[in-house]
Design an enzyme around this catalytic site. Structure first.
Site, PDB file in Angstrom:
ATOM      1  N   ASP A   8       0.871  -1.174   0.000  1.00 52.62           N
ATOM      2  CA  ASP A   8       0.000   0.000   0.000  1.00 52.62           C
ATOM      3  C   ASP A   8       0.913   1.232   0.000  1.00 52.62           C
ATOM      4  OD1 ASP A   8       0.939   0.220   2.603  1.00 52.62           O
ATOM      5  OD2 ASP A   8      -1.038   0.330   3.535  1.00 52.62           O
ATOM      6  N   CYS A  65       3.621  -2.907   3.983  1.00 49.61           N
ATOM      7  CA  CYS A  65       2.731  -1.817   4.388  1.00 49.61           C
ATOM      8  C   CYS A  65       3.457  -1.049   5.488  1.00 49.61           C
ATOM      9  CB  CYS A  65       1.352  -2.324   4.801  1.00 49.61           C
ATOM     10  SG  CYS A  65       1.282  -3.374   6.265  1.00 49.61           S
ATOM     11  N   THR A  67       3.405  -1.440   8.786  1.00 49.51           N
ATOM     12  CA  THR A  67       3.949  -2.352   9.807  1.00 49.51           C
ATOM     13  C   THR A  67       4.154  -3.774   9.325  1.00 49.51           C
ATOM     14  OG1 THR A  67       1.705  -2.920  10.477  1.00 49.51           O
ATOM     15  CG2 THR A  67       2.756  -1.088  11.662  1.00 49.51           C
ATOM     16  N   HIS A  98       9.975 -23.891   9.688  1.00 50.76           N
ATOM     17  CA  HIS A  98       8.925 -24.550  10.469  1.00 50.76           C
ATOM     18  C   HIS A  98       7.508 -24.298   9.955  1.00 50.76           C
ATOM     19  CE1 HIS A  98      11.463 -25.182  14.393  1.00 50.76           C
ATOM     20  NE2 HIS A  98      12.047 -25.680  13.300  1.00 50.76           N
ATOM     21  N   HIS A 133       6.689 -30.724  11.161  1.00 50.24           N
ATOM     22  CA  HIS A 133       6.125 -29.410  10.836  1.00 50.24           C
ATOM     23  C   HIS A 133       5.035 -29.524   9.771  1.00 50.24           C
ATOM     24  CE1 HIS A 133       9.163 -27.795  13.386  1.00 50.24           C
ATOM     25  NE2 HIS A 133      10.105 -28.393  12.665  1.00 50.24           N
TER      26      HIS A 133
HETATM   27  C1  RB5 Z   1      -1.516   2.852   6.413  1.00 51.07           C
HETATM   28  O1  RB5 Z   1      -1.510   4.097   7.031  1.00 51.07           O
HETATM   29  C2  RB5 Z   1      -1.193   1.761   7.422  1.00 51.07           C
HETATM   30  O2  RB5 Z   1      -2.257   1.605   8.299  1.00 51.07           O
HETATM   31  C3  RB5 Z   1      -0.892   0.465   6.708  1.00 51.07           C
HETATM   32  O3  RB5 Z   1       0.173   0.650   5.844  1.00 51.07           O
HETATM   33  C4  RB5 Z   1      -0.494  -0.713   7.568  1.00 51.07           C
HETATM   34  O4  RB5 Z   1       0.513  -0.354   8.468  1.00 51.07           O
HETATM   35  C5  RB5 Z   1      -1.563  -1.468   8.191  1.00 51.07           C
HETATM   36  O5  RB5 Z   1      -1.318  -2.486   8.855  1.00 51.07           O
END
Ligand code: RB5
Length: 147
Positions: A8, A65, A67, A98, A133
């Site tokens: 994203d 993304c 995180t 695993h 596994h």
């Molecule tokens: C976008 O702002 C953010 O929420 C997205 O990239 C991601 O971190 C969601 O898990």
């Protein structure tokens, strides 16, 4: 290896770095977007990459993304996908050995590019160990059929 990649807006820049790195290593990279930093919705790209892997078109997937977590939650909704949000090298190795993880999710806001590329390399080169596994993965497949 043929690898599907997606992001994203929060992971776009990291996706471009990972794509260049994998391409330079000789991998075939299928870039399923997004293609700029304009705000968009991560499940859209998680679904595209997950489908490319689940259908067999690509052997592995990589999603970026902010995180890595939203992408992993969304990608894991697709049957046959084992997506792992990873931010360290040990987890990158063991989610392959695993869990036979087939989609790697990383966060552009939580990882520097150097660590992200190390994690990518480990994820791409590490083999699944099978054996006990595989039994556990079979149990996960049974869950997919039940719910
Ligand atoms: C976008 O702002 C953010 O929420 C997205 O990239 C991601 O971190 C969601 O898990």
């Amino acid at each position: 290896m043929k690898i599907a990649i997606g992001a994203d807006h929060g992971g776009y820049s990291l996706k471009e770095i990972v794509k260049k790195h994998l391409t330079e290593q000789g991998h075939e990279v299928l870039d399923l977007g997004t293609h700029d930093t304009q705000s968009c919705h991560y499940p859209v790209f998680a679904e595209k990459v997950a489908h490319a892997v689940a259908s067999g078109e690509c052997e592995r997937g990589i999603l970026c993304c902010g995180t890595g977590i939203g992408m992993s939650i969304a990608a894991n909704k697709v049957r046959g996908i084992r997506a792992a949000a990873v931010s360290d090298c040990f987890s990158a190795e063991f989610t392959r050995r695993h869990n036979d993880a087939n989609v790697l999710c990383m966060g552009e806001r939580t990882l520097g590019p150097g660590l992200a590329l190390l994690i990518t390399d480990i994820f791409v080169r590490t083999q699944f160990e099978g054996g006990r596994h595989q039994t556990r993965l079979d149990l996960i497949s049974e869950m997919e059929k039940k719910f």
